[in-house]
Design a protein around this motif. Structure first.
Motif, mmCIF file in Angstrom:
data_model
loop_
_atom_site.group_PDB
_atom_site.id
_atom_site.type_symbol
_atom_site.label_atom_id
_atom_site.label_comp_id
_atom_site.label_asym_id
_atom_site.label_seq_id
_atom_site.Cartn_x
_atom_site.Cartn_y
_atom_site.Cartn_z
ATOM 1 N N ASN A 1 0.811 -1.216 0.000
ATOM 2 C CA ASN A 1 0.000 0.000 0.000
ATOM 3 C C ASN A 1 0.852 1.279 0.000
ATOM 4 O OD1 ASN A 1 -2.512 1.209 -0.161
ATOM 5 N ND2 ASN A 1 -2.730 1.382 2.047
ATOM 6 N N GLU A 2 1.855 1.289 -0.856
ATOM 7 C CA GLU A 2 2.708 2.464 -1.040
ATOM 8 C C GLU A 2 2.748 2.771 -2.530
ATOM 9 O OE1 GLU A 2 4.192 4.365 1.217
ATOM 10 O OE2 GLU A 2 3.756 3.144 2.970
ATOM 11 N N LYS A 3 3.292 3.947 -2.872
ATOM 12 C CA LYS A 3 3.407 4.319 -4.281
ATOM 13 C C LYS A 3 4.603 3.599 -4.908
ATOM 14 C CE LYS A 3 1.397 8.845 -3.699
ATOM 15 N NZ LYS A 3 1.695 10.130 -3.128
ATOM 16 N N PRO A 4 4.483 3.196 -6.185
ATOM 17 C CA PRO A 4 5.607 2.540 -6.874
ATOM 18 C C PRO A 4 6.887 3.384 -6.830
ATOM 19 C CG PRO A 4 3.629 2.353 -8.195
ATOM 20 C CD PRO A 4 3.290 3.246 -7.029
ATOM 21 N N GLN A 5 6.719 4.691 -6.822
ATOM 22 C CA GLN A 5 7.870 5.590 -6.780
ATOM 23 C C GLN A 5 8.698 5.375 -5.507
ATOM 24 O OE1 GLN A 5 6.797 9.689 -7.070
ATOM 25 N NE2 GLN A 5 8.904 10.413 -7.078
ATOM 26 N N ILE B 1 9.181 2.515 -3.885
ATOM 27 C CA ILE B 1 10.004 1.316 -4.095
ATOM 28 C C ILE B 1 11.174 1.652 -5.011
ATOM 29 C CG2 ILE B 1 10.012 -1.081 -4.911
ATOM 30 C CD1 ILE B 1 8.112 -0.593 -2.522
ATOM 31 N N GLN B 2 10.891 2.372 -6.083
ATOM 32 C CA GLN B 2 11.919 2.739 -7.049
ATOM 33 C C GLN B 2 13.027 3.563 -6.381
ATOM 34 O OE1 GLN B 2 10.317 4.918 -10.342
ATOM 35 N NE2 GLN B 2 12.248 5.002 -11.433
ATOM 36 N N GLU B 3 12.636 4.527 -5.571
ATOM 37 C CA GLU B 3 13.620 5.380 -4.907
ATOM 38 C C GLU B 3 14.444 4.601 -3.884
ATOM 39 O OE1 GLU B 3 11.341 8.680 -3.444
ATOM 40 O OE2 GLU B 3 11.317 9.661 -5.401
ATOM 41 N N TYR B 4 13.811 3.667 -3.165
ATOM 42 C CA TYR B 4 14.556 2.853 -2.194
ATOM 43 C C TYR B 4 15.579 1.989 -2.909
ATOM 44 C CZ TYR B 4 11.358 3.936 1.679
ATOM 45 O OH TYR B 4 10.634 4.548 2.658
ATOM 46 N N GLU B 5 15.160 1.349 -4.002
ATOM 47 C CA GLU B 5 16.052 0.448 -4.720
ATOM 48 C C GLU B 5 17.202 1.183 -5.397
ATOM 49 O OE1 GLU B 5 13.872 -2.151 -7.305
ATOM 50 O OE2 GLU B 5 12.941 -3.212 -5.622
ATOM 51 N N ASN C 1 12.088 4.458 5.328
ATOM 52 C CA ASN C 1 11.344 4.669 6.561
ATOM 53 C C ASN C 1 11.229 3.302 7.247
ATOM 54 O OD1 ASN C 1 8.902 4.509 8.137
ATOM 55 N ND2 ASN C 1 8.270 6.447 7.254
ATOM 56 N N GLN C 2 11.462 3.238 8.556
ATOM 57 C CA GLN C 2 11.431 1.962 9.275
ATOM 58 C C GLN C 2 10.076 1.261 9.166
ATOM 59 O OE1 GLN C 2 14.120 0.371 10.662
ATOM 60 N NE2 GLN C 2 15.188 2.027 9.623
ATOM 61 N N VAL D 1 7.973 1.433 6.604
ATOM 62 C CA VAL D 1 7.875 0.860 5.254
ATOM 63 C C VAL D 1 8.771 -0.367 5.149
ATOM 64 C CG1 VAL D 1 8.259 1.291 2.799
ATOM 65 C CG2 VAL D 1 7.255 3.078 4.232
ATOM 66 N N ILE D 2 9.955 -0.301 5.751
ATOM 67 C CA ILE D 2 10.864 -1.455 5.742
ATOM 68 C C ILE D 2 10.175 -2.668 6.385
ATOM 69 C CG2 ILE D 2 13.015 -2.382 6.714
ATOM 70 C CD1 ILE D 2 13.769 -0.519 4.611
ATOM 71 N N GLY D 3 9.465 -2.424 7.474
ATOM 72 C CA GLY D 3 8.729 -3.512 8.137
ATOM 73 C C GLY D 3 7.695 -4.136 7.216
ATOM 74 N N LYS D 4 6.973 -3.299 6.486
ATOM 75 C CA LYS D 4 5.960 -3.811 5.547
ATOM 76 C C LYS D 4 6.631 -4.598 4.428
ATOM 77 C CE LYS D 4 3.643 0.241 4.969
ATOM 78 N NZ LYS D 4 2.584 1.132 4.484
#
Length: 55
Positions: A19-23, A25-29, A36-37, A39-42
């Motif tokens: 339930n996050e924006k694709p952007q 994931i792209q920015e994390y990768e 964000n901790q 989001v990392i948990g999810k």
């Protein structure tokens, strides 16, 4: 990224699962965003992989 590819998920599919924006994931990768901790948990739950160090 490796855990996502092992599950054969696209960035968009993974983003939808957590339930996050694709952007996000792209920015994390790509290393552009500091994860964000919460989001990392999810991501860890969705991928079934440990993404953080010793906790």
């Amino acid at each position: 990224m490796q855990a996502r590819m092992d599950k054969k998920l696209t960035q968009a599919q993974l983003a939808q699962i957590i339930n996050e924006k694709p952007q996000v994931i792209q920015e994390y990768e790509s290393g552009k965003a500091i994860p964000n901790q919460q989001v990392i948990g999810k991501l860890e739950r969705a991928l079934g992989a440990k993404l953080r160090g010793n906790k």
